[in-house]
Design an enzyme around this catalytic site. Structure first.
Site, short mmCIF file in Angstrom:
data_model
loop_
_atom_site.label_atom_id
_atom_site.label_comp_id
_atom_site.label_asym_id
_atom_site.label_seq_id
_atom_site.Cartn_x
_atom_site.Cartn_y
_atom_site.Cartn_z
N GLU A 44 0.83 -1.21 0.00
CA GLU A 44 0.00 0.00 0.00
C GLU A 44 0.87 1.27 0.00
O GLU A 44 1.87 1.35 0.71
CB GLU A 44 -0.86 -0.07 1.26
N LYS A 111 -9.15 1.79 -2.19
CA LYS A 111 -9.42 1.22 -0.87
C LYS A 111 -10.82 1.63 -0.39
O LYS A 111 -11.22 2.79 -0.52
CB LYS A 111 -8.35 1.73 0.11
N CYS A 163 -5.23 -3.53 2.87
CA CYS A 163 -4.99 -3.42 4.31
C CYS A 163 -6.27 -3.49 5.14
O CYS A 163 -6.83 -4.55 5.33
CB CYS A 163 -4.20 -2.14 4.62
N SER A 191 0.83 -1.96 7.53
CA SER A 191 0.39 -2.37 8.86
C SER A 191 1.55 -2.21 9.83
O SER A 191 2.58 -2.86 9.69
CB SER A 191 -0.09 -3.83 8.83
N ASN A 423 15.03 17.18 40.78
CA ASN A 423 14.93 17.56 39.36
C ASN A 423 16.14 18.33 38.86
O ASN A 423 16.54 18.19 37.71
CB ASN A 423 13.65 18.37 39.12
N LYS A 575 3.60 16.43 30.23
CA LYS A 575 4.90 15.80 29.98
C LYS A 575 4.83 14.88 28.77
O LYS A 575 5.73 14.88 27.93
CB LYS A 575 5.35 15.02 31.20
#
Length: 615
Positions: A44, A111, A163, A191, A423, A575
């Site tokens: 594809e 498709k 697919c 995929s 930190n 984050k």
């Protein structure tokens, strides 16, 4: 007795690399022609690459893809070629397979179903094609049929499920192909790789060959095409419910071609059994992903802050495996040539020597770092051949700390300022390691894992710093057991010290005896909660009701773990939004750009967590 020789070709393509992509296709066609194949099927969107994303929405990009298709025509003599590309018709773009025969475009199949789950957003770019519909497409002045069609080659009828088409149950196009009595069905795919996914595909291919009464061909894309998704390049053929052909997955080659000869008489081919090892799949995919990322970004190597712990050690081994596997499959000259290097190894251990060229590591000690982790990092780096550097960050931490103490007019203490003091150590490491990466023109490897991403147990602009985060989609529980497997099965003796350590951030004073699981909860519990809460999208109460039956843990403690998970998850979405690009390696991940979207600001499950106390 009529027979047909079919070639299936997987390709490692790159968006906007028009010349390279076309060369891969042409080379595969030439190889199939030499082997006297009658037909070759590509994956594809092979001409453009699947990961072209919003380029598909432009007018010029699909038009250029069609021009690339025209360039292929002179190379398609004495063979039928099926190749994927986007086709724009007015305001709509379709995901199509073009069929070329005798230097002419014979037709285009579109498709019918779009993949919209997990990492896929196809509805953003493509329009589903209507079953049974055919219209004409102007291909440089010639009208070409486009739509829901079948074709004929040497008396064999063939058609396509592209697919996602094959995964739509009773609505899949394959049933209409069966009604039209096709002999061969091709599934050209893009995929994405995920550990264990090949077994699902095998079952689909085998089952399809039975229920659709056809020989079923599956052809997938290959490699780290555009940054995040990795394709395994899987090629499979099934007939009468038996798997008769399967290739080596996750190849370092630009393309692979596999052949299958089908005749009206049943052959004596033996069914294939392909056992799956999740540990092996992980190292195969991640190491290939690193190789493609390195060469396609045109970087000169990798830099890694090697702490001596599980995460950074995993990444160091993945780079070593990248070199070992790629060199073995391609040969050292080709492996280095694809990286733009012409170096000739000088020793009888070229793999170790090449690792030294590509990977620079550094142990950045704070006053809370232990000699054990230093030894662990040094031993591993030396055992794989990586450059190893080490330095102290005490002066940088002291400078930052004194500046803020002067500004606020008081001393910082572990009792009052625990998170800030932890930190600043992680953040003080970031500018130095980035500087080394810049000097080396290299990619900085970030060491965050998925479990840390779940709960925000990571310092933004500290250990999250990086160009690529190879293991951000993999949970810590898996990583810990994988390292033990790698030490024994792959023979990395330098992991012995790593595997003898308890995971710890080493950011508090040593008398605190800090460990990750003390700060959070057992990694096995994080994984159990994560699968239900994130993968299965269950509520806190659902998570509790499921896990209280599965886990041997006191109910009140389980509730506290669940509350902690959901609160930390909600608090730390910002984050996850800023993590470096990561590979999709498992059945799910927590990257909001590819799999799980969650609001940065929310009520944090406040009402849902209160309900837990009623049980």
């Amino acid at each position: 007795m009529s027979s047909i020789k079919v070639a299936c070709a997987t390709l490692n393509q790159t968006p906007l690399d028009w010349k390279g992509n076309l060369e891969h296709i042409k080379s595969a066609i030439q190889e199939a022609q030499k082997e006297k194949a009658d037909l070759i099927c590509f994956p594809e969107l092979a001409i453009t690459g699947y990961g072209s994303e919003d380029l598909f929405l432009s007018y010029w990009f699909p038009q250029k893809a069609v021009k690339q298709l025209e360039k292929l025509l002179p190379f398609c003599g004495d063979i039928t070629v099926a190749v994927g590309l986007p086709v724009r018709i007015q305001e709509k773009v379709y995901n199509c397979m073009a069929i070329i025969e005798n230097h002419e475009l014979k037709g285009i199949v579109a498709k019918q179903f779009m993949a919209i789950d997990g990492v896929h957003y196809e509805f953003r770019w493509f329009t589903p094609w209507e079953a049974g519909k055919i219209l004409t497409f102007d291909f440089f002045g010639k009208d070409i049929p486009l739509g829901d069609m079948i074709f004929d080659k040497k008396g064999f009828k063939y058609g396509f499920e592209i697919c996602e088409d094959a995964w739509r149950g009773d609505a899949r196009p394959g049933y209409r192909l069966k009604d039209r009595h096709v002999d061969l069905i091709f599934n050209p795919s893009a995929s994405h790789f995920a550990m264990g996914k090949t077994k699902e595909r095998e079952e689909l291919v085998k089952k399809s060959s039975i229920i659709l009464h056809a020989v079923y061909f599956y052809v997938n894309l290959l490699g780290n095409e555009s940054g995040r998704m990795i394709f395994d390049g899987e090629i499979m053929v099934a007939r009468y419910g038996e798997l008769l052909l399967k290739n080596k997955l996750l190849s370092y080659k630009d393309f692979q071609v596999q052949y299958f000869e089908h005749s009206e008489a049943q052959s004596d081919l033996q069914p294939i059994n392909s056992p799956i090892d999740k540990n092996e799949e992980f190292v195969q995919a991640a190491s290939l992903g690193l190789y493609d990322y390195l060469r396609k970004s045109k970087s000169k190597g990798f830099v890694l802050s090697l702490s001596g712990g599980a995460d950074s050690s995993t990444i160091a081994v993945l780079v070593a495996e990248m070199v070992r596997r790629g060199s073995e499959e391609l040969g050292v000259p080709v492996f280095l040539g694809k990286l733009g290097m012409s170096y000739i190894p000088q020793t009888d251990n070229p793999v170790k020597e090449i690792v030294g060229l590509l990977l620079t590591t550094a142990y950045q000690a704070s006053e809370n770092s232990s000699f054990s982790t230093f030894q662990s990092a040094k031993t591993l780096a030396e055992s794989i051949g990586a450059v190893f550097k080490h330095w102290e960050i005490g002066d940088e931490v002291k400078g930052y700390t004194e500046k803020i103490e002067n500004a606020i007019g008081r001393r910082l203490t572990w009792k009052a300022d625990d998170i800030a003091l932890q930190n600043i150590q992680a953040r003080a490491r970031s500018p130095i390691i980035w500087m080394l990466a810049n000097i080396n023109h290299a990619l900085l490897l970030s060491t965050s894992n998925r479990s840390e991403g779940d709960v925000g147990y990571t310092t933004m602009d500290g250990d999250t710093s990086g160009s690529i985060s190879p293991i951000a989609a993999v949970d810590k529980y898996f990583i810990i057991q994988w390292l033990k497997w790698a030490e024994i099965t792959l023979g990395y003796k330098g992991l012995a010290k790593v595997n003898g350590l308890q995971p710890t951030a080493e950011l508090r004073p040593s008398d605190n005896q800090q460990t990750d699981e003390t700060d959070l909860m057992p990694y096995s519990i994080i994984l159990a909660i994560e699968k239900l809460a994130i993968r299965d999208r269950r509520s806190p109460i659902d998570v509790f009701l499921n896990l209280k039956e599965e886990l041997e843990i006191e109910a009140d403690l389980l509730k506290e773990y669940i509350k902690k998970f959901f609160r930390l998850w909600s608090r730390n979405q910002w984050k996850r939004e800023r993590l470096a690009p990561s590979f999709h390696l498992d059945e799910f991940n927590v990257d909001p750009k590819t799999w799980y979207r969650f609001p940065i600001l929310s009520g944090g499950y406040e009402e849902e967590l209160k309900e837990l106390d009623t049980y």
